[in-house]
Write a protein that holds these residues in place. Structure first.
Motif, PDB file in Angstrom:
ATOM      1  N   PHE A   1      -7.263   0.372  -5.715  1.00 61.07           N
ATOM      2  CA  PHE A   1      -8.405  -0.187  -4.982  1.00 61.07           C
ATOM      3  C   PHE A   1      -8.702  -1.618  -5.398  1.00 61.07           C
ATOM      4  CE2 PHE A   1      -9.205   4.430  -4.468  1.00 61.07           C
ATOM      5  CZ  PHE A   1      -9.059   4.463  -3.083  1.00 61.07           C
ATOM      6  N   GLU A   2      -8.559  -1.909  -6.684  1.00 56.25           N
ATOM      7  CA  GLU A   2      -8.780  -3.284  -7.156  1.00 56.25           C
ATOM      8  C   GLU A   2      -7.791  -4.238  -6.498  1.00 56.25           C
ATOM      9  OE1 GLU A   2      -8.542  -3.253 -11.437  1.00 56.25           O
ATOM     10  OE2 GLU A   2     -10.516  -2.291 -11.646  1.00 56.25           O
ATOM     11  N   THR A   3      -6.539  -3.830  -6.434  1.00 58.61           N
ATOM     12  CA  THR A   3      -5.500  -4.654  -5.815  1.00 58.61           C
ATOM     13  C   THR A   3      -5.790  -4.850  -4.334  1.00 58.61           C
ATOM     14  OG1 THR A   3      -3.856  -3.884  -7.402  1.00 58.61           O
ATOM     15  CG2 THR A   3      -3.010  -4.826  -5.364  1.00 58.61           C
ATOM     16  N   PHE A   4      -6.181  -3.759  -3.668  1.00 53.32           N
ATOM     17  CA  PHE A   4      -6.488  -3.853  -2.241  1.00 53.32           C
ATOM     18  C   PHE A   4      -7.619  -4.859  -1.981  1.00 53.32           C
ATOM     19  CE2 PHE A   4      -9.286  -2.515   1.255  1.00 53.32           C
ATOM     20  CZ  PHE A   4      -8.449  -2.796   2.314  1.00 53.32           C
ATOM     21  N   HIS A   5      -8.695  -4.740  -2.734  1.00 55.84           N
ATOM     22  CA  HIS A   5      -9.839  -5.626  -2.518  1.00 55.84           C
ATOM     23  C   HIS A   5      -9.485  -7.077  -2.853  1.00 55.84           C
ATOM     24  CE1 HIS A   5     -12.522  -2.516  -1.272  1.00 55.84           C
ATOM     25  NE2 HIS A   5     -12.283  -1.810  -2.370  1.00 55.84           N
ATOM     26  N   ALA A   6      -8.774  -7.299  -3.944  1.00 50.52           N
ATOM     27  CA  ALA A   6      -8.382  -8.658  -4.332  1.00 50.52           C
ATOM     28  C   ALA A   6      -7.448  -9.266  -3.281  1.00 50.52           C
ATOM     29  CB  ALA A   6      -7.703  -8.633  -5.691  1.00 50.52           C
TER      30      ALA A   6
ATOM     31  N   LEU B   1      -9.261   2.123   4.935  1.00 54.41           N
ATOM     32  CA  LEU B   1      -9.593   1.098   3.939  1.00 54.41           C
ATOM     33  C   LEU B   1      -9.675  -0.278   4.600  1.00 54.41           C
ATOM     34  CD1 LEU B   1      -7.267   1.933   0.885  1.00 54.41           C
ATOM     35  CD2 LEU B   1      -9.736   2.217   1.009  1.00 54.41           C
ATOM     36  N   VAL B   2      -8.709  -0.556   5.459  1.00 50.68           N
ATOM     37  CA  VAL B   2      -8.646  -1.856   6.118  1.00 50.68           C
ATOM     38  C   VAL B   2      -9.897  -2.083   6.967  1.00 50.68           C
ATOM     39  CG1 VAL B   2      -7.390  -3.235   7.838  1.00 50.68           C
ATOM     40  CG2 VAL B   2      -6.125  -1.948   6.100  1.00 50.68           C
ATOM     41  N   TYR B   3     -10.279  -1.072   7.759  1.00 51.71           N
ATOM     42  CA  TYR B   3     -11.436  -1.268   8.644  1.00 51.71           C
ATOM     43  C   TYR B   3     -12.758  -1.274   7.878  1.00 51.71           C
ATOM     44  CZ  TYR B   3      -8.351  -1.486  12.555  1.00 51.71           C
ATOM     45  OH  TYR B   3      -7.365  -1.897  13.422  1.00 51.71           O
ATOM     46  N   GLU B   4     -12.836  -0.540   6.764  1.00 52.22           N
ATOM     47  CA  GLU B   4     -14.037  -0.625   5.934  1.00 52.22           C
ATOM     48  C   GLU B   4     -14.164  -2.033   5.363  1.00 52.22           C
ATOM     49  OE1 GLU B   4     -13.834   2.405   2.859  1.00 52.22           O
ATOM     50  OE2 GLU B   4     -13.839   4.006   4.358  1.00 52.22           O
ATOM     51  N   LYS B   5     -13.043  -2.608   4.937  1.00 53.49           N
ATOM     52  CA  LYS B   5     -13.044  -3.964   4.375  1.00 53.49           C
ATOM     53  C   LYS B   5     -13.411  -4.980   5.454  1.00 53.49           C
ATOM     54  CE  LYS B   5     -12.514  -6.474   0.754  1.00 53.49           C
ATOM     55  NZ  LYS B   5     -13.396  -6.320  -0.401  1.00 53.49           N
TER      56      LYS B   5
ATOM     57  N   GLY C   1       0.837  -1.185   0.000  1.00 53.52           N
ATOM     58  CA  GLY C   1       0.000   0.000   0.000  1.00 53.52           C
ATOM     59  C   GLY C   1       0.878   1.244   0.000  1.00 53.52           C
ATOM     60  N   LYS C   2       0.237   2.398  -0.176  1.00 56.00           N
ATOM     61  CA  LYS C   2       0.981   3.661  -0.285  1.00 56.00           C
ATOM     62  C   LYS C   2       1.761   3.992   0.977  1.00 56.00           C
ATOM     63  CE  LYS C   2      -1.912   5.699  -3.857  1.00 56.00           C
ATOM     64  NZ  LYS C   2      -2.887   6.723  -4.208  1.00 56.00           N
ATOM     65  N   GLN C   3       1.207   3.667   2.149  1.00 51.65           N
ATOM     66  CA  GLN C   3       1.908   4.017   3.387  1.00 51.65           C
ATOM     67  C   GLN C   3       3.239   3.285   3.519  1.00 51.65           C
ATOM     68  OE1 GLN C   3      -1.184   3.385   6.381  1.00 51.65           O
ATOM     69  NE2 GLN C   3      -1.487   5.593   6.462  1.00 51.65           N
ATOM     70  N   ARG C   4       3.269   2.024   3.130  1.00 49.26           N
ATOM     71  CA  ARG C   4       4.516   1.259   3.205  1.00 49.26           C
ATOM     72  C   ARG C   4       5.519   1.801   2.188  1.00 49.26           C
ATOM     73  NH1 ARG C   4       6.012  -4.439   4.187  1.00 49.26           N
ATOM     74  NH2 ARG C   4       8.276  -4.347   4.210  1.00 49.26           N
ATOM     75  N   ILE C   5       5.040   2.133   1.008  1.00 47.48           N
ATOM     76  CA  ILE C   5       5.919   2.675  -0.035  1.00 47.48           C
ATOM     77  C   ILE C   5       6.528   3.998   0.435  1.00 47.48           C
ATOM     78  CG2 ILE C   5       5.980   3.640  -2.374  1.00 47.48           C
ATOM     79  CD1 ILE C   5       3.809   1.482  -3.084  1.00 47.48           C
ATOM     80  N   VAL C   6       5.689   4.863   1.007  1.00 47.76           N
ATOM     81  CA  VAL C   6       6.175   6.163   1.520  1.00 47.76           C
ATOM     82  C   VAL C   6       7.214   5.930   2.617  1.00 47.76           C
ATOM     83  CG1 VAL C   6       5.505   8.214   2.849  1.00 47.76           C
ATOM     84  CG2 VAL C   6       4.123   7.479   0.900  1.00 47.76           C
ATOM     85  N   ARG C   7       6.921   5.027   3.544  1.00 49.06           N
ATOM     86  CA  ARG C   7       7.839   4.736   4.653  1.00 49.06           C
ATOM     87  C   ARG C   7       9.197   4.265   4.116  1.00 49.06           C
ATOM     88  NH1 ARG C   7       4.489   1.679   7.629  1.00 49.06           N
ATOM     89  NH2 ARG C   7       5.176  -0.317   6.803  1.00 49.06           N
TER      90      ARG C   7
ATOM     91  N   ASP D   1      -3.755  -7.071  10.727  1.00 51.48           N
ATOM     92  CA  ASP D   1      -2.301  -6.979  10.882  1.00 51.48           C
ATOM     93  C   ASP D   1      -1.594  -7.147   9.541  1.00 51.48           C
ATOM     94  OD1 ASP D   1      -2.654  -6.611  13.565  1.00 51.48           O
ATOM     95  OD2 ASP D   1      -2.009  -8.624  14.160  1.00 51.48           O
ATOM     96  N   TYR D   2      -2.057  -8.107   8.760  1.00 45.87           N
ATOM     97  CA  TYR D   2      -1.457  -8.380   7.452  1.00 45.87           C
ATOM     98  C   TYR D   2      -1.560  -7.155   6.537  1.00 45.87           C
ATOM     99  CZ  TYR D   2      -0.979 -10.431   2.772  1.00 45.87           C
ATOM    100  OH  TYR D   2      -0.605 -10.701   1.483  1.00 45.87           O
ATOM    101  N   LEU D   3      -2.761  -6.600   6.457  1.00 49.16           N
ATOM    102  CA  LEU D   3      -2.980  -5.460   5.555  1.00 49.16           C
ATOM    103  C   LEU D   3      -2.254  -4.199   6.029  1.00 49.16           C
ATOM    104  CD1 LEU D   3      -6.747  -6.080   4.724  1.00 49.16           C
ATOM    105  CD2 LEU D   3      -4.793  -6.432   3.197  1.00 49.16           C
ATOM    106  N   LEU D   4      -2.247  -3.959   7.334  1.00 48.09           N
ATOM    107  CA  LEU D   4      -1.557  -2.773   7.857  1.00 48.09           C
ATOM    108  C   LEU D   4      -0.044  -2.900   7.661  1.00 48.09           C
ATOM    109  CD1 LEU D   4      -3.559  -1.951  11.112  1.00 48.09           C
ATOM    110  CD2 LEU D   4      -3.693  -0.816   8.880  1.00 48.09           C
ATOM    111  N   TYR D   5       0.489  -4.097   7.861  1.00 48.26           N
ATOM    112  CA  TYR D   5       1.923  -4.318   7.658  1.00 48.26           C
ATOM    113  C   TYR D   5       2.299  -4.043   6.205  1.00 48.26           C
ATOM    114  CZ  TYR D   5       6.425  -6.613   7.144  1.00 48.26           C
ATOM    115  OH  TYR D   5       7.752  -6.867   6.854  1.00 48.26           O
ATOM    116  N   ARG D   6       1.414  -4.410   5.307  1.00 51.71           N
ATOM    117  CA  ARG D   6       1.648  -4.189   3.881  1.00 51.71           C
ATOM    118  C   ARG D   6       1.498  -2.710   3.502  1.00 51.71           C
ATOM    119  NH1 ARG D   6       0.990  -8.658   0.118  1.00 51.71           N
ATOM    120  NH2 ARG D   6       2.603 -10.086   0.779  1.00 51.71           N
TER     121      ARG D   6
END
Length: 159
Positions: free
Chosen positions: A110-115, A149-153, A79-85, A138-143
C-alpha cells in the motif's frame, strides 16, 4: 559450399550451459524449454537435462515465482494483478503464484501504491482534469494495481 550454422552440442555440454544459465538468474520451465529448443536436442536429451536441473536445484519453480514477484514489485513497482498475469504467462502453477504473492508485505504494497500514484499524479502536466485522471488511471491499471485501489486514489486526489 553451404554449411549448416547449427553446431550440435553433447548432453554434457548442454547441461553445463543450462546450469550456468540457471545460476545466473532464476528461470522457469518455459525459459529452459525455449533455451533448449535453440540447441536442437532430441526430446529425450531435453528431458534428461530438465530432470538434472530439477534434481540439482538449478530449476525451482517456487523459488522463481517468489523471486519474480519480489523483483517486479520492488524494482518495477508492479501491482499484484500484473505479477499474476506475467506468472500465468510463464505457466507457473496457481499454488506457486499464491506463495509468490505472500512475498510482498501488505504494508509495503500500500505504501508503494500511494507513493507511486502521487508521484505520477504530480508528474502529469495535462491541464484538463478528466484527461489527467484518465492518464493516471491507465498508468496504474497497466502496472497491475487493483481497480478498487486505483479508483479510491482517484477520488482522494481529484476530490
Amino acid at each position: 559450399m553451404y554449411k549448416n550454422p547449427v553446431k550440435s552440442v553433447t548432453v554434457a555440454e548442454a547441461i553445463a550451459k543450462m546450469e550456468h544459465y540457471c545460476a545466473y538468474q532464476e528461470r522457469c520451465h518455459k525459459d529452459i524449454e525455449s533455451k533448449l529448443k535453440t540447441m536442437m536436442l532430441i526430446p529425450e536429451a531435453k528431458e534428461k537435462i530438465i530432470l538434472h536441473l530439477l534434481e540439482h536445484n538449478f530449476l525451482n519453480e517456487e523459488r522463481f515465482a517468489k523471486s519474480f514477484a519480489r523483483g517486479k514489485f520492488t524494482i518495477k513497482k508492479w501491482g499484484k494483478q500484473r505479477i499474476v498475469r506475467e506468472l500465468k504467462f510463464r505457466d507457473i502453477s496457481a499454488y506457486n503464484i499464491k506463495t509468490a504473492l505472500k512475498e510482498i508485505p501488505e504494508k509495503d504494497y500500500f505504501e508503494t501504491f500511494h507513493a507511486l500514484s502521487e508521484k505520477k499524479y504530480h508528474s502529469i502536466t495535462e491541464q484538463n482534469n478528466s484527461k489527467k485522471r484518465k492518464k493516471l488511471v491507465d498508468y496504474l491499471l497497466y502496472r497491475g494495481w487493483e481497480t478498487h485501489l486505483v479508483y479510491e486514489k482517484m477520488n482522494e486526489l481529484f476530490g
